[in-house]
Write an enzyme that holds these catalytic residues in place. Structure first.
Site, short mmCIF file in Angstrom:
data_model
loop_
_atom_site.label_atom_id
_atom_site.label_comp_id
_atom_site.label_asym_id
_atom_site.label_seq_id
_atom_site.Cartn_x
_atom_site.Cartn_y
_atom_site.Cartn_z
N ASP A 102 45.71 40.60 70.64
CA ASP A 102 45.21 40.50 72.00
C ASP A 102 43.68 40.47 71.93
O ASP A 102 43.08 39.41 71.75
CB ASP A 102 45.77 41.70 72.77
CG ASP A 102 45.43 41.70 74.23
OD1 ASP A 102 45.13 40.62 74.77
OD2 ASP A 102 45.49 42.78 74.87
N ARG A 164 61.12 48.54 73.99
CA ARG A 164 61.08 47.99 72.63
C ARG A 164 62.42 47.43 72.17
O ARG A 164 62.46 46.58 71.29
CB ARG A 164 60.69 49.10 71.63
CG ARG A 164 59.26 49.57 71.71
CD ARG A 164 58.92 50.38 70.47
NE ARG A 164 57.76 51.23 70.62
CZ ARG A 164 56.50 50.84 70.46
NH1 ARG A 164 56.23 49.59 70.15
NH2 ARG A 164 55.50 51.69 70.61
P1 IMP Z 1 44.45 44.28 70.15
O1 IMP Z 1 43.82 45.35 69.30
O2 IMP Z 1 43.85 44.25 71.53
O3 IMP Z 1 44.48 42.92 69.51
O4 IMP Z 1 45.91 44.73 70.45
C1 IMP Z 1 46.87 44.70 69.53
C2 IMP Z 1 47.95 45.70 69.88
O5 IMP Z 1 48.05 45.95 71.27
C3 IMP Z 1 49.27 45.13 69.48
O6 IMP Z 1 49.61 45.58 68.21
C4 IMP Z 1 50.22 45.67 70.51
O7 IMP Z 1 50.74 46.90 70.07
C5 IMP Z 1 49.38 45.91 71.72
N1 IMP Z 1 49.54 44.82 72.71
C6 IMP Z 1 48.66 43.83 73.00
N2 IMP Z 1 49.13 43.02 73.94
C7 IMP Z 1 50.36 43.50 74.25
C8 IMP Z 1 51.37 43.07 75.18
O8 IMP Z 1 51.28 42.07 75.90
N3 IMP Z 1 52.49 43.84 75.20
C9 IMP Z 1 52.68 44.93 74.41
N4 IMP Z 1 51.76 45.36 73.55
C10 IMP Z 1 50.60 44.65 73.47
#
Ligand code: IMP
Ligand code: MG
Length: 178
Positions: A102, A164
């Protein structure tokens, strides 16, 4: 469909074909290596299990637990290691398995963290990629599916530790988290 799901984004058949494609690519690229697959708990468990079953080569596995979200839907930007890798990775080829990228904060951190521990190479496979929300650049070698900016759950992905166990990936109704 679960009552909190607005719509199904990726159904079981599509997940299966994505996993098969990724498994074949990774099998091909890692054929001659003695390597370690590192799952990022907990979101990646179903994806990693299906990926492992779909692969022909043998390899070792390990897990890390990191946290950056608390119980919300936005990355906090600070990544904490809650459970570290349980073996030396000096000189090893590593493939990190993640459910979704994300902001990129989690994988940016993990990539550097594992390199600093002496890994020979670190590559990433993610089931989903939300590029619209990227804050930190992350070199992702294998992407299952690029998706729009929506909060998704199911097939390992949670909201506040729920959903989940759904076998498909759905968009969560915004009223559930607003
Ligand atoms: P980042 O550090 O923002 O890239 O987020 C990564 C982590 O956030 C992932 O491993 C997910 O656990 C969680 N995450 C990000 N987007 C989503 C979503 O749309 N649904 C559920 N978990 C998410
Ligand atoms: Mg995760």
């Amino acid at each position: 469909m679960h009552k909190d799901i607005q719509s199904v984004l990726v159904n079981e058949q599509e997940i299966e074909s994505i996993v098969k494609r990724l498994a074949a690519e990774i099998d091909r690229d890692y054929a001659d290596k003695d390597w370690l697959m590192v799952g990022v708990l907990k979101g990646s468990i179903l994806f990693m299990a299906d990926l492992m079953k779909a692969m022909k080569n043998d390899f070792k596995i390990d897990f890390v637990v990191v946290s950056s979200y608390a119980d919300g839907t936005e990355s906090t930007g600070r990544v904490n290691v809650i459970k570290d890798i349980s073996q030396s990775i000096v000189g090893k080829d590593i493939l990190i398995v993640e459910d979704i990228i994300d902001s990129g904060n989690t994988l940016h951190f993990l990539d550097q963290y594992l390199r600093a521990k002496g890994a020979a190479s670190v590559n990433l496979v993610t089931l989903f990629d939300k590029p619209d929300r990227r804050v930190k650049e992350v070199p992702v070698k294998y992407v299952g599916k690029v998706i729009p900016d929506a909060f998704i759950v199911g097939y390992g992905l949670d909201y506040a530790e729920k959903y989940r166990t759904l076998p498909y990936v759905g968009i969560l109704k915004p009223e559930v988290y607003s």
